[in-house]
Design an enzyme around this catalytic site. Sequence first.
Site, short mmCIF file in Angstrom:
data_model
loop_
_atom_site.label_atom_id
_atom_site.label_comp_id
_atom_site.label_asym_id
_atom_site.label_seq_id
_atom_site.Cartn_x
_atom_site.Cartn_y
_atom_site.Cartn_z
N TYR A 1 142.45 6.74 -3.94
CA TYR A 1 141.64 5.53 -4.14
C TYR A 1 142.49 4.38 -4.69
CZ TYR A 1 137.36 7.63 -2.67
OH TYR A 1 136.40 8.20 -1.89
N HIS B 1 127.66 2.47 0.95
CA HIS B 1 128.56 3.56 0.51
C HIS B 1 129.32 3.21 -0.77
CE1 HIS B 1 128.53 5.37 4.84
NE2 HIS B 1 127.46 5.70 4.14
#
Length: 245
Positions: A52, A106
């Site tokens: 990430y 999302h």
Amino acid sequence: MRILVITGAGVSAESGIPTFRGTDGYWRNLDPTKLATPEAFARDPSLVWDWYRERRQRIRKAQPNPAHQAIAKLALHTEGFLLLTQNVDDLHLRAGLPAEKMVQIHGDIFMTRCSRCDFQRYELEHEHEYEKQHENGDLPKCPECSALMRPGVVWFGEQLDLANIGTVENFVTSSDCDLVIVAGTTALFGYVIDWALRARGQAGQLIEVNPEETSLSQFATRSLREPAGAALPRLVNELLGNFSA
Ligand code: OAD
């Protein structure tokens, strides 16, 4: 005019953000089942955070492209407008799309939230603190309860945010859309297909913008088989021209 726009990773591809299922997609290079699940995070939070962190850096360096700009322009000129994006990047917002006209179904990659309690923070505001922690090899911990912090995105097998579902449902059920535009997504999720079809009702148009066919193509009233950065500015100019005629 009432318009629902649905976007996926293909809309950010021309900004240099890899799609999930394309040849350079994250899902090809790295197994998502190892990264984007609560189980993977429990097993190896460091690997998941590295992934990430790399994505955040790439997004921060990227710029909105003409597709993002065209959608923002359409939003600003349309009263009944909602953008439902599956993208966790902030490129729609940076192109000028008003936050209240958008749902990131999302999640938001710059949000970091506690894996145990309700604490969350927007990471752009805590950039240095977070980067320093990470460089030291430490994983971010919740200041409230000391549990591990996690990215504020929706992982496989997790529920969508109820408030986000509510916003989309309100928009879809309050009245039919004249137009639904679906751009840059393989439309693999049932809820995305369902919202697209319900929103357009019996009479609305469904325009798909995607160089490839998808599971939604069979329902499209018009298909633009081109990159979104080329097709959307033209389409939006055409639509806005029609509005004012
Ligand atoms: P995908 O990677 O599945 O699909 C990208 C789509 O964009 C494909 O249909 C491509 O043909 C199309 N495409 C590529 N370049 C394009 C361009 N320049 N212009 C227009 N279209 C282009 O990405 P998504 O459909 O967004 O979910 O994936 C949906 C979800 O799957 C993601 O939000 C993510 C992933 O699992 C979660 O993380 C929960």
